[in-house]
Design a protein around this motif. Sequence first.
Motif, PDB file in Angstrom:
ATOM      1  N   GLY A   1      32.980 -48.636 -43.744  1.00  0.00           N
ATOM      2  CA  GLY A   1      33.980 -47.715 -43.220  1.00  0.00           C
ATOM      3  C   GLY A   1      33.559 -46.933 -41.989  1.00  0.00           C
ATOM      4  O   GLY A   1      33.995 -45.802 -41.813  1.00  0.00           O
ATOM      5  N   SER A   2      32.747 -47.537 -41.129  1.00  0.00           N
ATOM      6  CA  SER A   2      32.392 -46.861 -39.875  1.00  0.00           C
ATOM      7  C   SER A   2      33.663 -46.617 -39.079  1.00  0.00           C
ATOM      8  O   SER A   2      34.454 -47.528 -38.875  1.00  0.00           O
ATOM      9  N   LYS A   3      33.860 -45.365 -38.637  1.00  0.00           N
ATOM     10  CA  LYS A   3      35.092 -45.015 -37.936  1.00  0.00           C
ATOM     11  C   LYS A   3      34.859 -44.594 -36.492  1.00  0.00           C
ATOM     12  O   LYS A   3      35.652 -44.910 -35.619  1.00  0.00           O
ATOM     13  N   MET A   4      33.797 -43.846 -36.264  1.00  0.00           N
ATOM     14  CA  MET A   4      33.564 -43.262 -34.950  1.00  0.00           C
ATOM     15  C   MET A   4      32.364 -43.872 -34.236  1.00  0.00           C
ATOM     16  O   MET A   4      31.891 -43.322 -33.247  1.00  0.00           O
ATOM     17  N   GLY A   5      31.862 -45.009 -34.763  1.00  0.00           N
ATOM     18  CA  GLY A   5      30.702 -45.629 -34.147  1.00  0.00           C
ATOM     19  C   GLY A   5      30.465 -47.023 -34.683  1.00  0.00           C
ATOM     20  O   GLY A   5      31.202 -47.518 -35.536  1.00  0.00           O
ATOM     21  N   LYS A   6      29.413 -47.634 -34.171  1.00  0.00           N
ATOM     22  CA  LYS A   6      29.062 -48.999 -34.557  1.00  0.00           C
ATOM     23  C   LYS A   6      27.585 -49.053 -34.902  1.00  0.00           C
ATOM     24  O   LYS A   6      26.744 -48.535 -34.166  1.00  0.00           O
ATOM     25  N   VAL A   7      27.257 -49.684 -36.043  1.00  0.00           N
ATOM     26  CA  VAL A   7      25.863 -49.910 -36.411  1.00  0.00           C
ATOM     27  C   VAL A   7      25.377 -51.131 -35.651  1.00  0.00           C
ATOM     28  O   VAL A   7      25.953 -52.212 -35.762  1.00  0.00           O
ATOM     29  N   ASP A   8      24.318 -50.956 -34.875  1.00  0.00           N
ATOM     30  CA  ASP A   8      23.738 -52.070 -34.132  1.00  0.00           C
ATOM     31  C   ASP A   8      22.710 -52.801 -34.980  1.00  0.00           C
ATOM     32  O   ASP A   8      22.628 -54.024 -34.941  1.00  0.00           O
TER      33      ASP A   8
ATOM     34  N   ASP B   1      32.992 -33.988 -40.499  1.00  0.00           N
ATOM     35  CA  ASP B   1      32.754 -34.733 -41.738  1.00  0.00           C
ATOM     36  C   ASP B   1      33.396 -36.119 -41.715  1.00  0.00           C
ATOM     37  O   ASP B   1      33.717 -36.684 -42.756  1.00  0.00           O
ATOM     38  N   GLU B   2      33.578 -36.678 -40.520  1.00  0.00           N
ATOM     39  CA  GLU B   2      34.109 -38.031 -40.375  1.00  0.00           C
ATOM     40  C   GLU B   2      32.945 -39.004 -40.230  1.00  0.00           C
ATOM     41  O   GLU B   2      31.948 -38.697 -39.570  1.00  0.00           O
ATOM     42  N   ASP B   3      33.098 -40.189 -40.818  1.00  0.00           N
ATOM     43  CA  ASP B   3      32.054 -41.203 -40.710  1.00  0.00           C
ATOM     44  C   ASP B   3      31.921 -41.694 -39.277  1.00  0.00           C
ATOM     45  O   ASP B   3      32.890 -42.179 -38.691  1.00  0.00           O
ATOM     46  N   ILE B   4      30.706 -41.560 -38.755  1.00  0.00           N
ATOM     47  CA  ILE B   4      30.376 -42.243 -37.513  1.00  0.00           C
ATOM     48  C   ILE B   4      30.015 -43.671 -37.909  1.00  0.00           C
ATOM     49  O   ILE B   4      30.570 -44.630 -37.396  1.00  0.00           O
TER      50      ILE B   4
END
Length: 151
Positions: free
Chosen positions: A28-35, A138-141
């Motif tokens: 559920g990443s919303k505000m970013g991307k896991v590289d 408190d939003e998921d990055i």
Amino acid sequence: MSYKNGVLIFMIFCALFVKLNGEFSDCGSKMGKVDSISVTNCDADDDKCILRRNSNVTIQIQFTPQKDIKELKAIVHGVIMNAPIPFPLPNGNGCVDSGVTCPLTSGTSYNYFTTLPVLKEYPPVSVDVKFELKDENDEDITCSMIPSKIK
């Protein structure tokens, strides 16, 4: 604290310490991307990361936010039989002693890390580690699930 709750908390704690190079899933990443995610003591070829008791393990998450971030918080849950159990980190402030300095800039890659002990008292158990990096609202990055097994 009851024995059952204590066991669940330390299972979560142990499950946090893994090494993965692509065997994680986004939750559920919303505000970013896991590289990438790298956690010590885990063979990337295994279905689950093996967490060795009586050792220290470091988790590193390389990520890129998609908006400017003022504050960064790390939140961890151990998911056992579809039940997320909160695990309090020694340092939940992702802007202090984590390799990340706030504020964060949209589109810039960052490397977050934390080190924790896997105690020898932890029982052998399978658990999915849900690791979230959240912003000041408190939003998921990022949100990542890491399949793990304590040995």
